[in-house]
Design an enzyme around this catalytic site. Structure first.
Site, PDB file in Angstrom:
ATOM      1  N   TYR A 104      84.172  54.473  13.060  1.00 16.96           N
ATOM      2  CA  TYR A 104      85.118  55.589  13.157  1.00 16.96           C
ATOM      3  C   TYR A 104      84.391  56.901  13.421  1.00 16.96           C
ATOM      4  O   TYR A 104      83.194  57.041  13.153  1.00 16.96           O
ATOM      5  CB  TYR A 104      85.972  55.708  11.887  1.00 16.96           C
ATOM      6  CG  TYR A 104      85.255  56.245  10.668  1.00 16.96           C
ATOM      7  CD1 TYR A 104      85.286  57.601  10.348  1.00 16.96           C
ATOM      8  CD2 TYR A 104      84.548  55.396   9.822  1.00 16.96           C
ATOM      9  CE1 TYR A 104      84.640  58.092   9.223  1.00 16.96           C
ATOM     10  CE2 TYR A 104      83.898  55.874   8.696  1.00 16.96           C
ATOM     11  CZ  TYR A 104      83.950  57.229   8.398  1.00 16.96           C
ATOM     12  OH  TYR A 104      83.301  57.715   7.291  1.00 16.96           O
ATOM     13  N   CYS A 105      85.144  57.868  13.955  1.00 12.95           N
ATOM     14  CA  CYS A 105      84.663  59.237  14.125  1.00 12.95           C
ATOM     15  C   CYS A 105      85.739  60.174  13.581  1.00 12.95           C
ATOM     16  O   CYS A 105      86.450  59.818  12.639  1.00 12.95           O
ATOM     17  CB  CYS A 105      84.295  59.531  15.582  1.00 12.95           C
ATOM     18  SG  CYS A 105      85.639  59.333  16.779  1.00 12.95           S
ATOM     19  N   TRP A 106      85.875  61.364  14.138  1.00 13.27           N
ATOM     20  CA  TRP A 106      86.832  62.330  13.592  1.00 13.27           C
ATOM     21  C   TRP A 106      88.277  61.901  13.831  1.00 13.27           C
ATOM     22  O   TRP A 106      89.092  61.853  12.916  1.00 13.27           O
ATOM     23  CB  TRP A 106      86.574  63.709  14.198  1.00 13.27           C
ATOM     24  CG  TRP A 106      87.668  64.712  13.957  1.00 13.27           C
ATOM     25  CD1 TRP A 106      88.431  65.337  14.888  1.00 13.27           C
ATOM     26  CD2 TRP A 106      88.119  65.218  12.687  1.00 13.27           C
ATOM     27  NE1 TRP A 106      89.332  66.191  14.291  1.00 13.27           N
ATOM     28  CE2 TRP A 106      89.160  66.134  12.937  1.00 13.27           C
ATOM     29  CE3 TRP A 106      87.747  64.966  11.366  1.00 13.27           C
ATOM     30  CZ2 TRP A 106      89.830  66.806  11.923  1.00 13.27           C
ATOM     31  CZ3 TRP A 106      88.418  65.638  10.348  1.00 13.27           C
ATOM     32  CH2 TRP A 106      89.437  66.544  10.633  1.00 13.27           C
TER      33      TRP A 106
END
Length: 246
Positions: free
Chosen positions: A96-98
């Site tokens: 995941y990222c932002w």
């Protein structure tokens, strides 16, 4: 075949099924808060993220994307070399990222192409944070809370570890907040976490509690140091018949 993805509620329900939860955001973003048990494999360093963002605004999106792509490719190559070489064929990561966009999508694509069953968190950290906030806004009516109350210095805080040592179930809010509350102040050498990090720690602690057993918790006001407690939990603490004075 398209990359597998899960939204935050579904991913959190099966979080323990993933072998590794990979946060590809910058170290500064990771330090502020992250998913339970996540490791940080940043595809852009703090400085690189600022440089690319500045280039995007001051020069052009195209130039920013070209530089960003080169930096991301190099950093992912380093992570693959350092952390992935010894992974078994059945390794299953969640990435995941932002917001579940380009950063996590790029890392997930590489891992998927290698042959690992890779899942991307749709909505990223932002989706996870929204779920944490929503859950903490719900009064924990299923918990059998026993609230320990008393004057400052009466030993309430020392009682919780003693109860835990005897096998009782405790929710130590001051330990999560790295603060002794009231006039006693913070813990020496232990800064308080960010509000987001505290919320995540509290959310994880609440999820781990056995609702069939009593939960001992120290009476707290709406704030521990500079951190705010969820109003729903504070209200539940002060329900009828819950308080025990020490």
């Amino acid at each position: 075949m398209p990359l597998r993805s899960l939204n935050a509620p579904d991913a959190l329900d099966v979080l323990s099924s993933f072998d590794t939860v990979i946060d590809v955001r910058s170290p500064a973003e990771f330090a502020e808060d992250h998913l339970p048990g996540a490791v940080n494999w940043p595809v852009l360093s703090n400085e690189e993220r600022i440089t690319v963002g500045t280039l995007y605004v001051q020069t052009s999106p195209l130039e920013a994307r070209k530089l960003g792509a080169a930096l991301v490719a190099r950093n992912i190559a380093n992570h693959l070399d350092q952390w992935v070489r010894d992974r078994p064929r059945h390794w299953q990561p969640l990435v995941y990222c932002w917001r579940g966009g380009q950063r996590s999508g790029t890392m997930a694509w590489f891992l998927d192409q290698i042959g690992f069953r890779t899942t991307r968190l749709d909505g990223g950290y932002k989706g996870y944070r929204a779920q944490v906030r929503a859950d903490l806004a719900i009064p924990p009516t299923d918990l059998r809370l026993t609230v320990l109350a008393g004057r400052t210095g009466s030993g309430k805080t020392r009682l919780l570890p003693a109860l835990a040592a005897e096998g009782a179930q405790v929710l130590d809010l001051e330990a999560l907040a790295c603060h002794r509350g009231s006039i006693l102040g913070g813990l020496p050498g232990q800064p308080q976490p960010s509000q987001k990090r505290f919320d995540s720690l509290l959310w994880s602690a609440l999820r781990a509690l056995d609702t069939s057993r009593p939960v001992f918790v120290e009476s707290e006001s709406k704030q521990i140091g500079r951190l705010q407690l969820p109003a729903a939990l504070v209200g539940q603490q002060h329900g009828p018949g819950r308080v025990r004075r020490v």
